[in-house]
Design an enzyme around this catalytic site. Structure first.
Site, PDB file in Angstrom:
ATOM      1  N   ASP A 215      18.169  18.198 -41.697  1.00 66.96           N
ATOM      2  CA  ASP A 215      18.713  19.467 -41.214  1.00 66.96           C
ATOM      3  C   ASP A 215      20.063  19.816 -41.829  1.00 66.96           C
ATOM      4  OD1 ASP A 215      16.575  20.179 -39.717  1.00 66.96           O
ATOM      5  OD2 ASP A 215      17.400  19.546 -37.787  1.00 66.96           O
TER       6      ASP A 215
ATOM      7  N   ARG B 102      15.355  26.339 -39.119  1.00 73.99           N
ATOM      8  CA  ARG B 102      16.717  26.172 -39.625  1.00 73.99           C
ATOM      9  C   ARG B 102      17.212  27.294 -40.543  1.00 73.99           C
ATOM     10  NH1 ARG B 102      16.668  23.626 -35.483  1.00 73.99           N
ATOM     11  NH2 ARG B 102      17.075  21.384 -35.394  1.00 73.99           N
TER      12      ARG B 102
ATOM     13  N   ASP C  18      24.872  16.019 -29.726  1.00 73.51           N
ATOM     14  CA  ASP C  18      25.755  16.134 -30.891  1.00 73.51           C
ATOM     15  C   ASP C  18      26.746  17.284 -30.754  1.00 73.51           C
ATOM     16  OD1 ASP C  18      24.550  13.992 -32.322  1.00 73.51           O
ATOM     17  OD2 ASP C  18      22.897  15.302 -32.860  1.00 73.51           O
TER      18      ASP C  18
ATOM     19  N   SER D 116      15.802  11.621 -29.511  1.00 72.39           N
ATOM     20  CA  SER D 116      16.315  12.766 -30.258  1.00 72.39           C
ATOM     21  C   SER D 116      15.187  13.781 -30.313  1.00 72.39           C
ATOM     22  CB  SER D 116      16.712  12.342 -31.678  1.00 72.39           C
ATOM     23  OG  SER D 116      17.130  13.458 -32.429  1.00 72.39           O
TER      24      SER D 116
END
Length: 412
Positions: free
Chosen positions: A127, A98, A18, A179
Site C-alpha cells: 500500500d 488505494r 496505525d 490486520s
C-alpha cells in the site's frame, strides 16, 4: 524540507491502529504541525462511525470524510472486472481502493496548502507504493511522511502499547489483532495465526468472517441468481435494474450467505516477500465468474485469448500501484473495445461455497448449436477438415521429413 518547516500535514486516516497513533506521533516528532485527517469512504460501513470525534480528540484540526464509493465502483471495480484482472487469484480489494484515495489525498493537500502527506503503510507492504504513486500522479514533489519508515516501533503489539500510553482509543486488543482492510468489495485478514502457513483459517470461529459464513454453515438448498450485462457492465440482478454499486452490495449478501468468495493465498508482494492472507470477496467472486461466463459466448477465440494474456499485465499494474499510467490507460481502451458485444444474461447456482453455471443467453452469442451439434446438420462439411489439417500440419510434416533424412545420413 526539514521537520521543523512542516506546518500542515494531510493524513490518510482510517481510525485503525496505525493511523490512530500517527496523529500524536506527528505532533511529537514534527514540531506540532496541524494535522488534517482524510478518510476515503470506499464502503467500510461501521468503521466510519465515530471517526470524526476520534480524529479531533487525538489531535487533528479537522477531518474530511469523502464518499468515494461511486468512483470506487465506476472507475476502478467495473473496469477491472471487464478486464478480468486478478493477481494470483486475488481480486485486489485493497489494491483497487488505494488509487482513488491517494488521488483525493493529493487534491485535498493542494487545496489546503499542506506541506506534506502522511500515510500509515508499513515498509513491508504494497500500500505504501499504491498511495505514493497516486500522490505522485496528482501532486508531484510534495513531501511524503511514512512513520513506519521512521519510528522505532517494530510491531503491532508496540503500537498498541503506544496507543495505551497516549490514551488513544482502539477497537482491537492483542487477541483480535488481525490486520484487516474492509470496503464494499472485500475484507482481508492478515497476521496472528495466519502467519503460520500450517494453520487452517478459523472460518467457523465466531467473529472471524464478517461478510458471510463458511461453506459448512451455508444453507442446504442452492440459491439461483441471474445477472444481466450491457457491454460488460452489470445492469440488473434477478430482473431488477439497479446501479453497479447496488448490484455488488446485493451479490455480497447472496454470496456471503452461501459461503462464496473465500480465498486463502500466499501471494508475492511487490516488495519481494511472500505473504499469507485470507480474503472475503463474495459479490466480487460472483461478478467475475458471471462476466467470464458471458464472455465465453460473446468473444471470438483470438480476442478472448489475447485478453486473458493482457489481463495478467492489467492485474500486475493494478496490484503494483500503477493505475495512473499510460500503459494501464492503453489496456483499458483495449478492454473497452472487447466489451462492445458482451451483452446478455447468465444464471448462476450458489451452493456451499460453489458457483455453478446454470444458463447463459445473448443476442451476440457466437455459439451456434446448429454448427456444434453432434447430430445431423447442413452447415458444416466434415470433409473440409482434411485439407485444413494438411495445411495446419505442414510444418510438422516438413520437420519430420528432414529429421528422417538426416537420421539416415547419420547427421545428429
Amino acid at each position: 524540507m526539514e521537520k521543523k518547516e512542516i506546518k500542515k500535514v494531510v493524513l490518510a486516516y482510517s481510525g485503525g491502529l496505525d493511523t490512530s497513533i500517527i496523529i500524536p506521533w506527528l505532533k511529537e516528532n514534527y514540531n506540532n504541525p496541524e494535522i488534517i485527517a482524510v478518510s476515503g469512504n470506499v464502503g467500510q460501513a461501521d468503521e466510519l462511525e465515530g471517526l470524526e470525534e476520534k480524529a479531533i480528540k487525538t489531535g487533528a484540526s479537522k477531518i474530511y470524510i469523502e464518499d468515494l464509493t461511486e468512483e470506487f465502483v465506476e472507475d476502478m471495480i467495473i473496469p477491472s472486472v471487464q478486464a478480468g484482472a486478478k493477481y494470483e487469484e486475488y481480486l485486489m480489494g485493497t489494491a483497487l481502493a488505494r488509487p482513488i484515495i491517494g488521488k483525493r489525498l493529493a487534491e485535498i493537500a493542494i487545496a489546503e496548502g499542506a506541506d506534506a502527506i502522511c500515510h500509515g503503510c508499513t515498509g513491508k507492504g504494497n500500500d505504501q507504493v499504491r498511495f505514493e504513486l497516486a500522490v505522485k500522479a496528482f501532486a508531484p514533489g510534495i513531501k511524503i511522511i511514512a512513520p513506519w519508515r521512521e519510528w522505532d516501533i517494530k510491531s503491532r503489539e508496540e503500537e498498541i502499547e503506544y496507543a495505551e500510553a497516549h490514551n488513544v482509543p482502539l477497537k482491537i486488543n492483542r487477541e483480535t489483532n488481525y490486520s484487516k482492510d474492509k470496503n464494499l468489495w472485500h475484507l482481508s485478514h492478515e497476521g496472528l495465526d495466519l502467519e503460520d502457513t500450517g494453520n487452517e483459517p478459523l472460518y467457523d470461529k465466531e467473529g472471524f468472517l464478517e461478510m458471510g459464513v463458511s461453506p459448512f454453515a451455508a444453507p442446504d438448498e442452492p440459491t439461483y441468481v441471474e445477472l444481466e450485462f450491457e457491454q460488460g457492465r452489470p445492469v440488473a440482478i434477478d430482473g431488477e435494474k439497479m446501479s453497479a454499486k447496488n448490484i455488488i452490495l446485493k451479490l455480497n449478501e447472496l454470496g456471503g450467505k452461501n459461503g462464496i468468495g473465500l480465498l486463502d493465498i500466499v501471494e508475492n508482494r511487490l516488495v519481494g516477500m511472500k505473504c499469507r492472507g485470507v480474503y472475503e470477496t463474495p459479490g466480487g467472486a460472483i461478478l467475475y465468474f458471471a462476466h467470464k461466463y458471458l464472455e465465453s459466448l460473446c468473444l471470438d477465440k483470438m480476442t478472448m485469448h489475447k485478453k486473458e494474456e493482457l489481463s495478467i499485465t492489467f492485474g500486475e499494474l493494478l496490484y503494483n500501484g500503477q493505475w495512473y499510467t499510460t500503459l494501464r490507460e492503453c489496456l483499458s481502451a483495449f478492454v473497452a473495445k472487447t466489451q462492445e458485444h458482451v451483452t446478455g444474461k447468465v444464471r448462476i447456482k450458489l451452493y456451499k461455497g460453489n458457483m455453478i453455471k446454470a444458463g447463459a443467453w445473448s443476442d451476440w452469442s457466437l455459439y451456434s448449436e446448429e454448427i456444434a451439434t453432434f447430430g445431423e446438420d447442413n452447415v458444416y462439411d466434415q470433409k473440409d477438415s482434411a485439407g485444413f489439417i494438411n495445411l495446419w500440419g505442414l510444418p510438422i510434416s516438413v520437420q519430420a521429413a528432414v529429421n528422417k533424412k538426416n537420421a539416415e545420413k547419420g547427421i545428429k
